[in-house]
Motif scaffolding. Sequence first.
Motif: not given
Length: 328
Positions: A98, A114, A118
């Motif tokens: 991921n 981000t 993430s």
Amino acid sequence: MIPPWMKTAKCGLHGVRHPFLIGLEPIGKYGGAMKRIVLTGGSGLIGTALHDSLDSDGHHLIQLVRRTPQHPHEVAWDPGAVLSPDVLAGADAVVNLNGASIGRLPWTPRYRRTLRESRLHATRTLATAIRTLGTDAPSFISGSAVGYYGDRPGEDLTETSSAGDTFLAELCVEWEEGAHAAGENARVALLRTAPVLHPQGVLKPMIALTRLGLGGRLGPGTQVWPWISLDDEVRAIRHIIDSDLSGPVNLSAPTPATATQIGRALAARLRRPFLVPAPSWALRLGLSRDAADSLLLSDAHVEPRALLADGFEFQHPTASEAIAAAID
């Protein structure tokens, strides 16, 4: 709570009902041991190829997705929320790929957040669920990157080398620390992956420029780029799943190549010139300093010592072979 699509039987941790142990033969269709694997990040370049490879060999997969599940093997999850350990119970391995793409440019301050969130949120959520399973914890095969080493010209970088000081290096340190939270009962292997020489990987912007006749030296051009083919990336992850390897593992091809050597090999494959240089200052201005320094200008000779010592053999040991295999 167990999703309603799962066939269940009472077994495993505390008599938990989970999907993996129901009616599964112990032997896969090609004679090898059948694995039960949970995969995150399965929609990316590496995740898609890994999913297809494992599925084609008859392994049993559960894919965690952030959307409404569309297939029986998918389970919805929120990487920033609590994950029930029941979803992982009975798995042989959890493979965590991921993370937002580092190839999306430029790295604005918002996108740097981000990139960080993430990776860290998903890794910590999975590690917590794995730790809860105690002695029934599956192996945790968690993503990282060769960006861990930063810019290290003239050094031979192995799994025992220290971290660098770039943005990506600092992110990788946090990322790996999050994976180790899975606890002492889980085998934790860290996939320090090199940029993948593939049309949907690091080659994507280079192909576009080269086809326009704008391929050329990036910065000094002498910086050593770690790299790997997509086939070898998938084969290496599968090797790690099946092995006892733990800790950091460099997923980088054994033959070093400079940025110019890779660019020239690509231009030759596309039958286009390699003439137009891009100076370092222009790359930093166009892409942001963090991205340019971490992705294009860093010099890092990364050696896959752990893989080679464990008997892994690369199908594409040179950059020209990897590019030829990726571009028809």
